[in-house]
Design a protein around this motif. Sequence first.
Motif, mmCIF file in Angstrom:
data_model
loop_
_atom_site.group_PDB
_atom_site.id
_atom_site.type_symbol
_atom_site.label_atom_id
_atom_site.label_comp_id
_atom_site.label_asym_id
_atom_site.label_seq_id
_atom_site.Cartn_x
_atom_site.Cartn_y
_atom_site.Cartn_z
ATOM 1 N N SER A 199 22.359 -15.125 -1.741
ATOM 2 C CA SER A 199 23.620 -14.890 -1.325
ATOM 3 C C SER A 199 24.689 -13.701 -1.687
ATOM 4 N N THR A 200 24.193 -12.806 -2.069
ATOM 5 C CA THR A 200 25.011 -11.450 -3.155
ATOM 6 C C THR A 200 25.167 -10.727 -1.791
ATOM 7 N N SER A 201 26.408 -9.912 -1.320
ATOM 8 C CA SER A 201 26.518 -9.470 -0.484
ATOM 9 C C SER A 201 25.329 -8.046 -0.343
ATOM 10 N N PHE A 202 25.596 -7.395 0.404
ATOM 11 C CA PHE A 202 24.517 -5.980 0.719
ATOM 12 C C PHE A 202 24.989 -4.893 -0.864
ATOM 13 N N TRP A 203 26.627 -4.896 -0.663
ATOM 14 C CA TRP A 203 27.933 -4.004 -1.530
ATOM 15 C C TRP A 203 26.851 -4.408 -3.118
ATOM 16 N N GLY A 204 26.629 -5.791 -3.785
ATOM 17 C CA GLY A 204 26.902 -6.604 -4.905
ATOM 18 C C GLY A 204 25.244 -5.891 -5.311
ATOM 19 N N ARG A 205 24.629 -5.622 -4.091
ATOM 20 C CA ARG A 205 23.180 -5.216 -4.426
ATOM 21 C C ARG A 205 22.923 -3.610 -5.044
ATOM 22 N N LEU A 206 24.256 -2.980 -4.295
ATOM 23 C CA LEU A 206 23.714 -1.980 -4.422
ATOM 24 C C LEU A 206 24.050 -1.949 -6.213
ATOM 25 N N LYS B 181 26.342 2.564 -4.427
ATOM 26 C CA LYS B 181 27.251 2.256 -3.512
ATOM 27 C C LYS B 181 28.087 3.941 -3.965
ATOM 28 N N ALA B 182 28.091 5.079 -4.933
ATOM 29 C CA ALA B 182 28.746 6.080 -3.790
ATOM 30 C C ALA B 182 28.237 6.827 -2.601
ATOM 31 N N CYS B 183 27.463 6.451 -2.706
ATOM 32 C CA CYS B 183 26.166 7.080 -1.697
ATOM 33 C C CYS B 183 26.597 6.750 0.332
ATOM 34 N N ALA B 184 27.023 5.347 -0.287
ATOM 35 C CA ALA B 184 27.608 4.509 0.218
ATOM 36 C C ALA B 184 28.325 5.563 1.219
ATOM 37 N N ASN C 211 18.961 4.592 2.327
ATOM 38 C CA ASN C 211 18.039 3.941 2.765
ATOM 39 C C ASN C 211 16.327 3.217 2.561
ATOM 40 N N ARG C 212 16.074 3.945 0.829
ATOM 41 C CA ARG C 212 15.220 3.715 -0.025
ATOM 42 C C ARG C 212 15.761 2.317 -1.004
ATOM 43 N N MET C 213 16.842 2.545 -0.728
ATOM 44 C CA MET C 213 17.756 0.700 -1.485
ATOM 45 C C MET C 213 17.515 -0.799 -0.664
ATOM 46 N N ILE C 214 17.995 -0.307 0.337
ATOM 47 C CA ILE C 214 17.970 -1.029 1.672
ATOM 48 C C ILE C 214 16.501 -1.969 1.650
#
Length: 503
Positions: free
Chosen positions: A23-30, A35-38, A489-492
């Motif tokens: 349920s955690t969003s993509f942004w919340g899992r960074l 988040k700075a990179c995105a 990319n690695r985090m994803i």
Amino acid sequence: MQNNVDSVGKRTDMHRQAGAHKSTSFWGRLNAEGKACASLLTAVAAYSVAYILRESSNQDADDVISRKKGHLGEGWGVLSRKRDIADFEWTFWFSEAKEILVSLYLGHVTIGYIASELRPEMKERCVFAFSFVSVFYIFGGSYIIMMSSLCCAYYLISKHRSITYVAVLSGSLLVLFRTVNFSKVTFLDIGVTPLAESALTYAIFRCCSFSFEAIERPSDGNDLMKLFQYNFYLPYFFFGPVLTYDCFKNQENSCSNNEIRLFIRDVIRVFSYVIVVNFLRHYLHVSCLPLNQEFMQAAPSVVLGFLAFINVYLDWLKGRVLYTLTSGIARHVDGCSRVPGCAKCTVNIYTFADTFFDRGIQHWLVRYVYDPLGQTHNSFWKEALAGAASFGVVLLAQGVTWQSLAFVLLNWAGLTLEFCLIKNFNVIRNERIKAFAFGLNYWFILLFNSIGINGIQTSWVYFKKLFLEGGVTGVVVMSVIGYCYVTLNRMIKNNSKEDKKTN
């Protein structure tokens, strides 16, 4: 009893954690760095799109100049935009070849489905008859004679069980067909000549695959009729990718309603890809902007970097359009269990090893050239030889020109150098140093691929603007953007692996 209660409680907690994780969003899992990179990449993309949109609007309005340069033409009309005709390949698919391909694929699917319902044992012959007659109708008798002679020659050579003879014949034919005036030899209409040339090139690779498999397994019933069915297999006949013979001969003759539904899903997906490609080409004009030298000289380096990325992504997406459709027919209608898919998306890679530079013959190269010569891929010299041989075949398939030669040599050098660096990177524990190195590596992947897409001159402008004219500051900016791209990319990928484990 108590142990059972504890185990049930643990499973319940695990399911709750998995549900909360999903349920955690993509942004919340960074994390903060992600988040700075995105955020940085999003800002660069937004600025670049705005700049490109403004320039494409100016170019669209300057209609006379654009038409004189052969970049834009009438015909799209959506959102009051001109049609981008700078990309010959895509323009050819959706002008001269569109009606031919749609009719042939629709006929193949219809006949294959009817035959599988009525006489499954006759399906392969019915489909072959339709393919043979279709090729004869489009290209004429001389082309059929040429293709049939090709099949017979490879069949006879396979009986001698000599891999050397097969390789020499294949190389000689590729060189021959790239040096003669094809339309005069086959008496073809100039409008279908690109289709015929492409089909003949892929026919050589298919015949070569048949011969290699027949030499390796002579007792598998590899007769001449089977070679004709394989070589005239309509979904892969014109543009590939090359379905190797070991995958083709293991197809099923039945076709269920569920498979047809899956095929319709693939067709819908293809239409969505076409919409994206047409938007990028005809609204943003990303194919003709790199040909505008005034724009290339004036645009900021980050915009040109984004434009190179979009053009490489667009080239991948074009292959996705074609190969999703053809592989969908082979998988769902004809029951081929192992069909070649599209190459990895350029958005998800940052190494030369993950980038294959000719999707049409990718699986063929891996099976017959790259893996046999590279073996375990642990030796530098074997890896260099395997890469050189693979790119040499790509060069012959595309035609020996300065553009294709530069494209092949640089990509081979990048792949070989990367092999050495990755072996040494195992000693380096700092992931950020690796991310910076792979970030720069990705820029070179984009630059080397842009040679094959936009030409040597445009790629040289890209390189100058990204790394030379900006001095140290420009290199630092490009390195930071590349670092952010690789880190994100690695985090994803790590999040995807965690999702698979929890499932």
